[in-house]
Write a protein that holds these residues in place. Sequence first.
Motif, PDB file in Angstrom:
ATOM      1  N   GLN A  15     -26.484  -0.727 -28.817  1.00 58.77           N
ATOM      2  CA  GLN A  15     -25.034  -0.585 -28.853  1.00 58.77           C
ATOM      3  C   GLN A  15     -24.360  -1.722 -28.095  1.00 58.77           C
ATOM      4  OE1 GLN A  15     -24.601   3.266 -27.133  1.00 58.77           O
ATOM      5  NE2 GLN A  15     -24.904   4.379 -29.046  1.00 58.77           N
ATOM      6  N   TYR A  16     -24.918  -2.069 -26.938  1.00 66.64           N
ATOM      7  CA  TYR A  16     -24.369  -3.159 -26.136  1.00 66.64           C
ATOM      8  C   TYR A  16     -24.436  -4.473 -26.916  1.00 66.64           C
ATOM      9  CZ  TYR A  16     -23.780  -6.356 -22.168  1.00 66.64           C
ATOM     10  OH  TYR A  16     -23.345  -7.349 -21.321  1.00 66.64           O
ATOM     11  N   ALA A  17     -25.566  -4.735 -27.529  1.00 68.03           N
ATOM     12  CA  ALA A  17     -25.733  -5.972 -28.291  1.00 68.03           C
ATOM     13  C   ALA A  17     -24.753  -6.037 -29.454  1.00 68.03           C
ATOM     14  CB  ALA A  17     -27.170  -6.074 -28.801  1.00 68.03           C
ATOM     15  N   LEU A 125     -30.911 -11.656 -23.480  1.00 62.79           N
ATOM     16  CA  LEU A 125     -30.449 -10.301 -23.187  1.00 62.79           C
ATOM     17  C   LEU A 125     -31.633  -9.375 -22.951  1.00 62.79           C
ATOM     18  CD1 LEU A 125     -28.337  -8.007 -23.079  1.00 62.79           C
ATOM     19  CD2 LEU A 125     -28.521  -7.867 -25.582  1.00 62.79           C
ATOM     20  N   LEU A 126     -32.617  -9.440 -23.835  1.00 68.02           N
ATOM     21  CA  LEU A 126     -33.784  -8.574 -23.693  1.00 68.02           C
ATOM     22  C   LEU A 126     -34.556  -8.871 -22.414  1.00 68.02           C
ATOM     23  CD1 LEU A 126     -35.171  -8.537 -27.349  1.00 68.02           C
ATOM     24  CD2 LEU A 126     -33.705  -6.857 -26.238  1.00 68.02           C
ATOM     25  N   LEU A 127     -34.663 -10.144 -22.095  1.00 65.39           N
ATOM     26  CA  LEU A 127     -35.417 -10.536 -20.906  1.00 65.39           C
ATOM     27  C   LEU A 127     -34.720 -10.066 -19.636  1.00 65.39           C
ATOM     28  CD1 LEU A 127     -37.933 -12.096 -19.992  1.00 65.39           C
ATOM     29  CD2 LEU A 127     -36.512 -14.159 -19.883  1.00 65.39           C
ATOM     30  N   ARG A 128     -33.417 -10.307 -19.571  1.00 66.56           N
ATOM     31  CA  ARG A 128     -32.665  -9.901 -18.386  1.00 66.56           C
ATOM     32  C   ARG A 128     -32.632  -8.381 -18.243  1.00 66.56           C
ATOM     33  NH1 ARG A 128     -29.148 -12.636 -14.304  1.00 66.56           N
ATOM     34  NH2 ARG A 128     -30.508 -14.400 -14.027  1.00 66.56           N
ATOM     35  N   TYR A 129     -32.379  -7.710 -19.345  1.00 68.47           N
ATOM     36  CA  TYR A 129     -32.313  -6.254 -19.274  1.00 68.47           C
ATOM     37  C   TYR A 129     -33.673  -5.683 -18.871  1.00 68.47           C
ATOM     38  CZ  TYR A 129     -31.626  -1.384 -20.473  1.00 68.47           C
ATOM     39  OH  TYR A 129     -31.560  -0.013 -20.415  1.00 68.47           O
ATOM     40  N   HIS A 425     -22.852  -6.181 -16.669  1.00 63.66           N
ATOM     41  CA  HIS A 425     -22.354  -7.008 -17.778  1.00 63.66           C
ATOM     42  C   HIS A 425     -22.348  -8.485 -17.388  1.00 63.66           C
ATOM     43  CE1 HIS A 425     -20.158  -8.145 -21.328  1.00 63.66           C
ATOM     44  NE2 HIS A 425     -19.130  -8.582 -20.626  1.00 63.66           N
ATOM     45  N   HIS A 426     -21.919  -8.781 -16.158  1.00 62.03           N
ATOM     46  CA  HIS A 426     -21.928 -10.179 -15.709  1.00 62.03           C
ATOM     47  C   HIS A 426     -23.354 -10.721 -15.654  1.00 62.03           C
ATOM     48  CE1 HIS A 426     -17.876 -11.513 -14.496  1.00 62.03           C
ATOM     49  NE2 HIS A 426     -17.610 -10.219 -14.420  1.00 62.03           N
ATOM     50  N   ILE A 427     -24.269  -9.897 -15.186  1.00 61.73           N
ATOM     51  CA  ILE A 427     -25.659 -10.332 -15.079  1.00 61.73           C
ATOM     52  C   ILE A 427     -26.260 -10.593 -16.460  1.00 61.73           C
ATOM     53  CG2 ILE A 427     -27.976  -9.537 -14.416  1.00 61.73           C
ATOM     54  CD1 ILE A 427     -26.591  -8.057 -12.076  1.00 61.73           C
ATOM     55  N   LEU A 428     -25.848  -9.814 -17.447  1.00 62.93           N
ATOM     56  CA  LEU A 428     -26.418  -9.933 -18.794  1.00 62.93           C
ATOM     57  C   LEU A 428     -25.714 -10.974 -19.660  1.00 62.93           C
ATOM     58  CD1 LEU A 428     -26.952  -6.136 -19.545  1.00 62.93           C
ATOM     59  CD2 LEU A 428     -28.710  -7.833 -19.017  1.00 62.93           C
ATOM     60  N   GLN A 429     -24.668 -11.598 -19.117  1.00 63.19           N
ATOM     61  CA  GLN A 429     -23.952 -12.603 -19.913  1.00 63.19           C
ATOM     62  C   GLN A 429     -24.846 -13.810 -20.182  1.00 63.19           C
ATOM     63  OE1 GLN A 429     -20.581 -12.611 -21.338  1.00 63.19           O
ATOM     64  NE2 GLN A 429     -21.409 -10.554 -21.081  1.00 63.19           N
TER      65      GLN A 429
END
Length: 437
Positions: A15-17, A125-129, A425-429
């Motif tokens: 959903q986020y993506a 995104l996948l790596l950070r999450y 959200h900032h971290i995943l940007q």
Amino acid sequence: MALPLPSRYPESLLQYAWQHRRYHAQSLLTTEGQPVCVVRPGTWNAGAGPDFLQAQVRIGKLEFHGHVELHVAGADWYTHGHATDPAYNPVVLHVVAQPSVTPPRRADGSRVPEVVLGDRLDPALLLRYGKLVATEGRLPCAAFFAEVPVVAKNVWFTSLGHARLLEKAEHHRATWVAAAHDWRQALWVALAGAMGGPTNRPAFETLAQRVPYTLLAQHRDQPLALEALLLGAAGLLESPEDDYAQQLAQQWAHYGRLHQLTPLAPGVVSFGRMRPAAFPSLRLAQLAAIAGQRTDWLALLTATTAELGQWLQVPPSAYWQHHYRLGVPTARPIRGGLGQAQVHHLLINTLLPFAVLYHTERGDYAAVEAAGEQLAGLPHEAHALARLYAGLGYRAPSALHTQGAVHLHRHYCQPRACLRCTVGHHILQPTDDHART
């Protein structure tokens, strides 16, 4: 090459993506080979029904306005019962990480176009999450927290502080309802409960119901009678051990009989495992002094924090400058009245939230906003969660922000809801630095 969405990751990541377009959109096709262009992903829906509402997508040469439903596994369209639920008939696109074996159909029998994003999601995104959710400890973002701009943190903690204030206000609603919508009595019960602290809150709330504010108002100019009513109703005058306690016991015998009051059972009010300054005997004497200062309790709900502080810090009788409990004098004089830290605690956790509930019910939203501003004017708290975030470099500038820290930890950090968090959200940007981590 893009990484597929691992099955252990939640639907919320998909959903986020989708919401933030963190996928490779070029040459996006439906499972039937039709080109797809996402004009507007829609508004995320936190309630029942499709995940995104009022989306706009072009499929082939046609443009569709409707809802979008997302699942990690395409088969969940049927598993979740959407195929027989008319609420999902307006869905114009089914977005999945893993394709459906059986094509999704609406309750009216028509087929729902489907796109597969599993191998199109942003690898960064996948790596950070993945690093966030794999982090052990109280804060999943601890290793990345310093990357988030201080301005963004301040805005987020401010917003969460207001959310915490509203949440606390709603907590007082049950007290107001139980008081038959009598604001003065509800405020008295809430204040008494807060003065009881974690150990004696239920006992003090019961006590405030048995000795209502209307009774206190009758004896407002009789400090000894007020103390006798509260200490006697608490069951603390059964065995008076000095002259002052005997005076209180005599007053209690008279007024307790006059007003047909029943004391709490022995042992309900506890002295166990607390500092002397928090002993219930001293707290009740302080409550008696506080109650003796006001006739119009509703005026407290529009007072400034400075005015409230003066009201709360009124000292009890001189006896309590040498006693934490009846019959046991202290070696040195004590403050007697409430300290600044306790005053701030009552303002933050009881009086300001109660004022918010009161003004909300009256539709006075300017006063609600003013209560938030008053909270922002109080100094930051020194509780464990404030220290936790301070250890990561964020020193909250006010009580509004430290209350925001509590709300953040309980509603986002503990449940690992990083995808709904501004810090997360900032971290995943997507940034060049992120791509290298």
